[in-house]
Scaffold this active site. Structure first.
Site, short mmCIF file in Angstrom:
data_model
loop_
_atom_site.label_atom_id
_atom_site.label_comp_id
_atom_site.label_asym_id
_atom_site.label_seq_id
_atom_site.Cartn_x
_atom_site.Cartn_y
_atom_site.Cartn_z
N THR A 13 0.83 -1.22 0.00
CA THR A 13 0.00 0.00 0.00
C THR A 13 0.86 1.27 0.00
O THR A 13 0.68 2.15 -0.83
CB THR A 13 -0.92 -0.01 1.24
OG1 THR A 13 -1.64 -1.24 1.25
CG2 THR A 13 -1.89 1.15 1.23
N ILE A 14 1.78 1.37 0.92
CA ILE A 14 2.59 2.59 1.03
C ILE A 14 3.75 2.54 0.02
O ILE A 14 4.02 3.53 -0.67
CB ILE A 14 3.14 2.76 2.48
CG1 ILE A 14 1.97 2.82 3.49
CG2 ILE A 14 4.02 4.00 2.59
CD1 ILE A 14 1.00 3.98 3.33
N CYS A 142 -0.30 7.55 9.46
CA CYS A 142 -1.27 8.40 8.74
C CYS A 142 -2.04 9.30 9.71
O CYS A 142 -2.20 10.49 9.46
CB CYS A 142 -2.22 7.53 7.94
SG CYS A 142 -2.87 6.12 8.87
N HIS A 196 -2.15 7.50 20.16
CA HIS A 196 -1.94 8.51 19.12
C HIS A 196 -1.38 9.82 19.67
O HIS A 196 -0.57 10.48 19.01
CB HIS A 196 -3.25 8.76 18.36
CG HIS A 196 -3.77 7.51 17.72
ND1 HIS A 196 -4.66 6.67 18.35
CD2 HIS A 196 -3.50 6.96 16.52
CE1 HIS A 196 -4.92 5.65 17.56
NE2 HIS A 196 -4.23 5.79 16.44
N HIS A 222 -9.91 7.53 7.50
CA HIS A 222 -10.08 7.79 8.94
C HIS A 222 -10.84 9.12 9.07
O HIS A 222 -10.87 9.93 8.15
CB HIS A 222 -8.73 7.99 9.63
CG HIS A 222 -7.82 6.82 9.61
ND1 HIS A 222 -8.13 5.58 10.10
CD2 HIS A 222 -6.52 6.72 9.19
CE1 HIS A 222 -7.10 4.78 9.99
NE2 HIS A 222 -6.11 5.43 9.43
N GLN A 303 -5.82 7.24 4.69
CA GLN A 303 -4.74 6.52 5.36
C GLN A 303 -3.71 5.96 4.39
O GLN A 303 -2.54 5.80 4.74
CB GLN A 303 -5.32 5.38 6.22
CG GLN A 303 -5.79 4.14 5.48
CD GLN A 303 -7.19 4.29 4.88
OE1 GLN A 303 -7.84 5.30 5.09
NE2 GLN A 303 -7.65 3.30 4.15
P1 NAD Z 1 1.21 -3.70 3.16
O1 NAD Z 1 0.91 -4.97 3.82
O2 NAD Z 1 0.21 -3.12 2.22
O3 NAD Z 1 2.58 -3.80 2.35
C1 NAD Z 1 3.71 -4.38 2.93
C2 NAD Z 1 4.60 -4.93 1.83
O4 NAD Z 1 5.74 -5.52 2.44
C3 NAD Z 1 3.93 -6.03 0.99
O5 NAD Z 1 4.32 -5.86 -0.35
C4 NAD Z 1 4.51 -7.33 1.58
O6 NAD Z 1 4.56 -8.35 0.62
C5 NAD Z 1 5.91 -6.86 1.92
N1 NAD Z 1 6.57 -7.67 2.95
C6 NAD Z 1 6.01 -8.46 3.90
N2 NAD Z 1 6.96 -9.04 4.63
C7 NAD Z 1 8.14 -8.62 4.15
C8 NAD Z 1 9.49 -8.87 4.48
N3 NAD Z 1 9.82 -9.67 5.51
N4 NAD Z 1 10.45 -8.26 3.75
C9 NAD Z 1 10.15 -7.42 2.74
N5 NAD Z 1 8.89 -7.14 2.38
C10 NAD Z 1 7.90 -7.74 3.08
O7 NAD Z 1 1.56 -2.67 4.33
P2 NAD Z 1 1.39 -1.10 4.31
O8 NAD Z 1 -0.02 -0.78 4.64
O9 NAD Z 1 2.00 -0.53 3.06
O10 NAD Z 1 2.25 -0.69 5.59
C11 NAD Z 1 3.65 -0.51 5.51
C12 NAD Z 1 4.06 0.39 6.66
O11 NAD Z 1 3.40 1.66 6.52
C13 NAD Z 1 3.67 -0.10 8.07
O12 NAD Z 1 4.64 0.34 8.98
C14 NAD Z 1 2.36 0.61 8.33
O13 NAD Z 1 2.06 0.74 9.70
C15 NAD Z 1 2.66 1.96 7.69
N6 NAD Z 1 1.47 2.73 7.29
C16 NAD Z 1 0.40 2.12 6.72
C17 NAD Z 1 -0.71 2.89 6.38
C18 NAD Z 1 -1.93 2.27 5.78
O14 NAD Z 1 -3.01 2.75 6.05
N7 NAD Z 1 -1.83 1.24 4.98
C19 NAD Z 1 -0.68 4.26 6.57
C20 NAD Z 1 0.46 4.86 7.10
C21 NAD Z 1 1.54 4.09 7.47
#
Ligand code: NAD
Length: 340
Positions: A13-14, A142, A196, A222, A303
């Site tokens: 996602t990010i 976020c 938070h 959110h 988010q």
């Molecule tokens: P996600 O699950 O969408 O993406 C994570 C990616 O990492 C996936 O491509 C997954 O395959 C990969 N991955 C999993 N295990 C791995 C490993 N051991 N080594 C390398 N890659 C691996 O997660 P996300 O939502 O993008 O979240 C990533 C970070 O951003 C987290 O810290 C999360 O808290 C933060 N975040 C998320 C959001 C949100 O709403 N999605 C918002 C802000 C911050």
């Protein structure tokens, strides 16, 4: 000046949004993105002409079997990068710290990691200067990004005596089926206040804040209800003027028939934003009110995307591509179409 070479570990996602945002800038480029599995997102990365790397060598065979060519492993990619943006799931990022440090590569983590991992938490407007030249940084979550964007300018101009925030959080991201459909309101966490407020204090240590949070059965955004006591007297128009000069705050109003987060997402689609991203805090102008001398307003936070421009600014500060935070914010906004 040569472009800063950026690696992305975790293309979900990010990660995929940071990949596109970095590619849109003049002073930085993606040298590779890392996937653990040959998912549709791995194929999309290749379609976007990013060099794809497997997290470890034992994963390469799975990519070959799926007909996806990889350029090597994360370890090899780190040898080519100036900075890695870690976008792996929360608490997974911490396990990579030793590897990043071993390669002497700068690292940015996301809000799912603890502040202590990097020892520094970032928001573009609040503490760009403190990120200049740093090796390790965490871009806050976020929700914390959205709160910092709202509270930092208020504190600077009017002095925040006390802020109380109710966060109504999305149950899961739209593409995430793991959390399942939920038909409930979940106090999360049940113990009060929520984490938070302390997270915001990792950027603004002196700011008085108490937060409570619930999860709702929605995936799109959110929603925050803020109540702030200010040191200086104000009128609602003063607050509108304060935020109007900030492109990462977008006003909407009931008058324009934007009465829900659903209509905010429709607006993002109508703006032609890729993935219907809304990088700005979305603030209801007509909610900005003074009641018994205190400030009240509503904002919605997308988010999946609000932290993305902050990641770009963090890269610029850490790689010393720009010493003026306001200029970095302006460049990032222009390249990403923020504030238009
Ligand atoms: P996600 O699950 O969408 O993406 C994570 C990616 O990492 C996936 O491509 C997954 O395959 C990969 N991955 C999993 N295990 C791995 C490993 N051991 N080594 C390398 N890659 C691996 O997660 P996300 O939502 O993008 O979240 C990533 C970070 O951003 C987290 O810290 C999360 O808290 C933060 N975040 C998320 C959001 C949100 O709403 N999605 C918002 C802000 C911050």
């Amino acid at each position: 000046m040569s472009k800063a070479k950026i690696a992305i570990n975790g293309y979900g996602t990010i990660g995929k949004r940071v990949g596109d945002a970095v590619s849109a800038q003049d002073d930085m480029e993606i040298v590779g993105v890392v996937k653990t599995r040959p998912s549709f997102e791995a194929k999309l990365a290749v379609d976007r002409s990013f060099d794809l790397y497997a997290s470890t060598s034992d994963k390469i065979e799975a990519f070959s079997k799926a007909g996806i060519e990889v350029s090597g492993t994360l370890d090899e990619l780190l040898g080519k990068a100036d900075l890695v943006v870690d976008c792996t799931p929360g608490k997974v990022g911490a396990t990579y710290k030793d590897l990043y440090v071993k390669h002497g590569v700068k690292a940015i983590w996301q809000g799912g990691e603890d502040h202590e991992l990097a020892g520094f938490s970032f928001n573009s407007e609040a503490n760009y200067d403190d990120a200049i030249g740093r090796d390790l940084t965490r871009v806050v979550s976020c929700n914390t990004t959205g709160l910092t964007r709202a509270l930092y300018p208020l504190d600077k101009e009017f002095g925040v005596k006390k802020s109380r925030v109710t966060l109504m959080r999305r149950g899961a991201d739209p593409g995430n089926i793991k959390s399942g459909p939920i038909n409930a309101i979940v106090p999360n966490p049940i113990s009060l206040p929520s984490h938070h407020g302390p997270d915001l204090n990792s950027i603004l240590p002196h700011l008085e804040i108490a937060t409570v949070a619930v999860k709702l059965s929605t995936t799109i955004m959110h929603f925050h209800a803020l109540n702030v006591e200010l040191e200086k007297d104000f009128e609602p128009q003063d607050i509108i003027d304060l935020y109007a000069g900030r492109p990462r705050i977008r006003f909407v109003s009931g008058e324009d028939n934007i009465n829900s987060t659903a209509e905010v997402m429709e607006l993002a689609r109508d703006l032609g934003r890729s993935r219907s991203d809304m990088f700005e805090n979305v603030m209801w102008k007509d909610s900005i009110s003074k009641y018994h001398g205190e400030l009240y307003f509503f904002q919605a936070i997308h988010q999946e995307s609000d932290v993305v421009p902050e990641n770009v600014d963090a890269i610029r500060a850490m790689c010393e591509l720009e010493s003026d935070g306001a200029k970095s914010i302006a460049s990032t906004n222009k390249a990403m179409g923020i504030g238009i």
